[in-house]
Design an enzyme around this catalytic site. Structure first.
Site, PDB file in Angstrom:
ATOM      1  N   GLU A  65       0.880  -1.156   0.000  1.00 58.46           N
ATOM      2  CA  GLU A  65       0.000   0.000   0.000  1.00 58.46           C
ATOM      3  C   GLU A  65       0.925   1.215   0.000  1.00 58.46           C
ATOM      4  O   GLU A  65       1.796   1.296   0.876  1.00 58.46           O
ATOM      5  CB  GLU A  65      -0.790  -0.037   1.312  1.00 58.46           C
ATOM      6  CG  GLU A  65      -2.241   0.257   1.187  1.00 58.46           C
ATOM      7  CD  GLU A  65      -2.916   0.181   2.548  1.00 58.46           C
ATOM      8  OE1 GLU A  65      -3.463   1.187   2.962  1.00 58.46           O
ATOM      9  OE2 GLU A  65      -2.856  -0.900   3.191  1.00 58.46           O
ATOM     10  N   ARG A 300       5.124 -13.341   9.632  1.00 58.27           N
ATOM     11  CA  ARG A 300       5.757 -12.054   9.370  1.00 58.27           C
ATOM     12  C   ARG A 300       7.069 -11.969  10.150  1.00 58.27           C
ATOM     13  O   ARG A 300       7.295 -12.728  11.094  1.00 58.27           O
ATOM     14  CB  ARG A 300       4.824 -10.899   9.743  1.00 58.27           C
ATOM     15  CG  ARG A 300       4.578 -10.768  11.241  1.00 58.27           C
ATOM     16  CD  ARG A 300       3.448  -9.804  11.562  1.00 58.27           C
ATOM     17  NE  ARG A 300       3.721  -8.456  11.112  1.00 58.27           N
ATOM     18  CZ  ARG A 300       3.061  -7.852  10.112  1.00 58.27           C
ATOM     19  NH1 ARG A 300       2.109  -8.497   9.468  1.00 58.27           N
ATOM     20  NH2 ARG A 300       3.338  -6.631   9.773  1.00 58.27           N
ATOM     21  N   LYS A 310       3.930   1.115  10.670  1.00 57.76           N
ATOM     22  CA  LYS A 310       4.130   2.361   9.927  1.00 57.76           C
ATOM     23  C   LYS A 310       3.720   3.563  10.767  1.00 57.76           C
ATOM     24  O   LYS A 310       4.353   4.612  10.700  1.00 57.76           O
ATOM     25  CB  LYS A 310       3.289   2.342   8.650  1.00 57.76           C
ATOM     26  CG  LYS A 310       3.905   1.512   7.529  1.00 57.76           C
ATOM     27  CD  LYS A 310       3.004   1.562   6.298  1.00 57.76           C
ATOM     28  CE  LYS A 310       3.324   0.422   5.346  1.00 57.76           C
ATOM     29  NZ  LYS A 310       2.221   0.116   4.446  1.00 57.76           N
TER      30      LYS A 310
HETATM   31  P1  ATP Z   1       0.605  -1.482   7.808  1.00 62.35           P
HETATM   32  O1  ATP Z   1       1.789  -1.375   8.743  1.00 62.35           O
HETATM   33  O2  ATP Z   1       0.127  -0.147   7.317  1.00 62.35           O
HETATM   34  O3  ATP Z   1      -0.472  -2.424   8.224  1.00 62.35           O
HETATM   35  P2  ATP Z   1       1.733  -3.414   6.030  1.00 62.35           P
HETATM   36  O4  ATP Z   1       2.986  -3.597   6.788  1.00 62.35           O
HETATM   37  O5  ATP Z   1       0.725  -4.508   5.953  1.00 62.35           O
HETATM   38  O6  ATP Z   1       1.077  -2.085   6.447  1.00 62.35           O
HETATM   39  P3  ATP Z   1       1.684  -3.311   3.151  1.00 62.35           P
HETATM   40  O7  ATP Z   1       2.121  -2.208   2.298  1.00 62.35           O
HETATM   41  O8  ATP Z   1       0.264  -3.705   3.108  1.00 62.35           O
HETATM   42  O9  ATP Z   1       2.144  -2.931   4.595  1.00 62.35           O
HETATM   43  O10 ATP Z   1       2.601  -4.579   2.946  1.00 62.35           O
HETATM   44  C1  ATP Z   1       2.997  -5.071   1.701  1.00 62.35           C
HETATM   45  C2  ATP Z   1       3.397  -6.503   1.845  1.00 62.35           C
HETATM   46  O11 ATP Z   1       4.466  -6.635   2.772  1.00 62.35           O
HETATM   47  C3  ATP Z   1       2.266  -7.362   2.349  1.00 62.35           C
HETATM   48  O12 ATP Z   1       2.100  -8.436   1.440  1.00 62.35           O
HETATM   49  C4  ATP Z   1       2.699  -7.859   3.684  1.00 62.35           C
HETATM   50  O13 ATP Z   1       2.340  -9.198   3.856  1.00 62.35           O
HETATM   51  C5  ATP Z   1       4.217  -7.706   3.651  1.00 62.35           C
HETATM   52  N1  ATP Z   1       4.732  -7.404   4.985  1.00 62.35           N
HETATM   53  C6  ATP Z   1       4.481  -6.302   5.721  1.00 62.35           C
HETATM   54  N2  ATP Z   1       5.095  -6.378   6.916  1.00 62.35           N
HETATM   55  C7  ATP Z   1       5.766  -7.551   6.944  1.00 62.35           C
HETATM   56  C8  ATP Z   1       6.601  -8.220   7.905  1.00 62.35           C
HETATM   57  N3  ATP Z   1       6.870  -7.689   9.108  1.00 62.35           N
HETATM   58  N4  ATP Z   1       7.124  -9.421   7.576  1.00 62.35           N
HETATM   59  C9  ATP Z   1       6.866  -9.959   6.375  1.00 62.35           C
HETATM   60  N5  ATP Z   1       6.094  -9.401   5.435  1.00 62.35           N
HETATM   61  C10 ATP Z   1       5.541  -8.208   5.704  1.00 62.35           C
HETATM   62 MG    MG Z   2      -1.297  -3.886   4.844  1.00 65.84          MG
END
Ligand code: ATP
Ligand code: MG
Length: 597
Positions: A65, A300, A310
């Protein structure tokens, strides 16, 4: 290579296996996706049917996003998705998941593209760019919604948000059907079109899927799929006043792009039945090509001493606890890059931590270890004094000659002779580390103290004679005698045995530089665990700036160049502040894992 990386008999390192690789191998062996067509761009069933056999064996995607900077957790996902595509003859799409109209920003879009490329990945494959934005699919999503209504799989619900929440039930209590659930498709279609045409207030009604209000999985209790929201979208402007919900949009985005393996984090596991329900319905209706994508969940990344929310990272930036998103203490990729991290180190880290199905914490030292390992083999060496005190060789004029400076040299890298040697001077006065002198040495101290002999690395053996102090008792100079004929590399230089060796920089050719000694941003391993205020464990000593003396070879250092400062660790010339006559180095990581010791 590390002990944890398995090697084949001819000792070529192979990738550690994981459950996702096994699934893909199984799908490829079974031909699950062999008959797929690709229309050359994302599209519906007809579009792909008119295309050709898909040149990509698998398709994965990284769907950020664009509402913030990517962090080390995203790096895990990027390495995983792009890495699987690379390793299995597939392609990985970079898709901006911009279906939420309020939060996106072009600054983030550009930063995300830069980051993915910097990490070493490319969304261009076989001359085709696979850079997509989900908002381009709004027309299809709308069509899909109308199809669901017509097929009796969706209805417009006018219950208040509160009533809807109340009627959803909970784990122990089945939900209650909405009084609007029994409307005919024709009524629903008319209402939905009114929603689209702006006839209703924001929040006054939603389109819901019609599945099962008694499902044990609450996500299947008629989840909302479209809401009314009057907001200008960065891509589609004011065309829409209704926007799809994430859980509806995401499977459709995957399917239009012919994604085979849609990989997400564990918290979406409970959404998988809806993902499948939705795509099954749209395939039934002939809107989407089969076989449809499948969702797989992995754990994750949770890294100790790091926060990845974020919102919380943004708070650090806006409250000026750090200098920006790219502050070298930030876990953002731009921050890690400025800290001295390389794409190789981050890729190694992603590989080493692997992919699992259960949440766990990875120790921060694992990340640091990957950086140390990748830099050790390549980083040029340099001598630097971080906390300088002057050492005067009191017999220099007698044994070497007044005003004389001698030449010294050292290998650029001890294991890469082809990189040649670095050259520097030695004279009557040199800078040494304050901590290398003790008036009364503690047990086991072998460096400078009165009466002890020590080697100036790459230079001579000296014998300490004492020190000078100011009125307040602070040491202003250390004194020693040079022992003639002991210069490193000259015949007989090792005749005098010493237990200690110290690094130094000559006053004659040392250059003053700013060095930023970074440490962990938090003192607590899980700064925001249990809802705690993460600011409480902000490390007050996470940045110490010193004026150091560096050897003259560093004059040619360019921004982003990395070095091992002997005895001190790995440093990088700061990509923002170094240059134009200013020398600024950031400590990337120490030589050893010394945290907490
Ligand atoms: P927010 O912190 O706003 O909830 P988000 O971390 O989910 O956002 P996105 O931009 O939706 O951010 O993430 C993009 C991709 O990165 C998603 O497919 C998510 O699964 C992956 N991702 C985000 N954080 C992690 C993490 N800590 N470990 C592994 N993958 C991650
Ligand atoms: Mg997200």
């Amino acid at each position: 290579m590390s002990a944890s990386t398995p090697t084949t008999p001819d000792s070529t390192p192979t990738k550690p296996s994981n459950f996702l690789r096994q699934i893909i191998e199984h799908d490829l062996a079974g031909g699950t996706y062999a008959a797929r067509q690709w229309g050359g761009s994302p599209g519906d069933a007809a579009h792909h049917a008119a295309g050709q056999s898909d040149p990509a064996k698998i398709r994965t995607r990284f769907p950020p996003e664009p509402n913030g900077y990517l962090h080390v957790g995203h790096a895990k996902s990027i390495c995983l998705n792009f890495g699987l595509a690379r390793d299995f003859g597939g392609v990985c799409h970079l898709r901006f998941d911009d279906t939420n109209p309020e939060k996106e920003d072009l600054e983030y879009v550009n930063a995300i593209k830069d980051t993915v490329q910097w990490l070493g990945f490319d969304w261009n494959a076989n001359g085709v760019s696979h850079l997509y934005q989900a908002s381009d699919y709004f027309d299809f999503m709308y069509r899909a919604a109308e199809y669901l209504i017509e097929a009796g799989h969706a209805y417009v619900d006018e219950q208040s948000a509160e009533a809807m929440r109340e009627n959803r039930g909970d784990f122990g209590k089945p939900g209650v059907d909405s009084p609007f659930r029994a409307r005919t498709p024709a009524e629903n279609l008319a209402r939905f079109r009114e929603m689209r045409d702006g006839a209703h207030e924001d929040g006054s009604m939603v389109l819901r899927s019609k599945i099962d209000m008694a499902s044990p999985n609450i996500n299947l209790r008629d989840p909302a799929i479209y809401r009314i929201r009057r907001a200008t979208h960065h891509n589609t402007g004011d065309k829409w006043c209704i926007y799809p919900m994430y859980t509806f949009a995401h499977p459709i985005e995957d399917a239009l792009e012919q994604i085979t393996h849609s990989i997400c984090t564990l918290e979406f596991e409970d959404q998988r039945p809806f993902y499948d329900w939705l795509l099954d319905r749209l395939c039934e209706g002939g809107l989407l090509a089969q076989p449809h994508p499948h969702q797989y969940e992995f754990a994750r990344l949770n890294l100790t001493y790091v926060i990845t929310s974020k919102r919380k990272l943004a708070a650090l930036v806006y409250d000026k606890r750090v200098s920006g998103w790219d502050d070298p203490r930030m876990p953002t990729i731009v921050g890690l890059r400025r800290r001295g991290y390389t794409p190789e180190a981050i890729q190694l880290f992603a590989e080493r931590i692997g992919v699992t199905k259960s949440d766990s914490w990875i120790d921060y030292s694992t990340l640091e270890g990957c950086l140390r390992e990748t830099l050790d083999v390549s980083a040029p060496r340099a001598c630097v004094v971080l906390d300088p005190v002057k050492l005067v060789l009191t017999n220099w004029d007698d044994v070497m000659g007044a005003g004389f400076v001698d030449d010294c040299s050292a290998p650029v890298h001890p294991h890469l002779p082809e990189l040649g040697r670095r050259h520097f001077k030695i004279g009557k006065e040199v800078w040494i580390e304050r901590s290398d002198f003790e008036e009364t040495p503690p047990k086991g101290f072998f460096r400078l103290f009165p009466g002890n002999k020590t080697r100036l690395k790459y230079g001579h053996v000296i014998e300490c004679t004492g020190c000078a102090k100011d009125a307040a008792g602070h040491i202003t100079q250390v004194h020693a005698k040079l022992i003639p004929d002991t210069k490193s590399g000259t015949p007989g230089s090792d005749a005098v045995k010493v237990k200690g060796v110290i690094t130094w920089v000559a006053v004659a050719d040392g250059i003053s530089a700013q060095v930023r000694l970074y440490d962990r941003l938090f003192t607590d391993a899980q700064p925001d665990a249990g809802g705690r205020d993460f600011l409480e464990s902000l490390n007050p000593d996470s940045l110490k700036t010193v004026t150091a003396y560096v050897e003259p070879s560093l004059i040619s250092a360019k921004a982003d160049d990395k070095f091992q400062f002997e005895r001190h660790g790995y440093f990088v010339a700061d990509r923002k502040d170094h240059g134009a006559g200013k020398m600024v180095f950031n400590r990337a990581v120490g030589l050893k894992d010394s945290w907490g010791k």
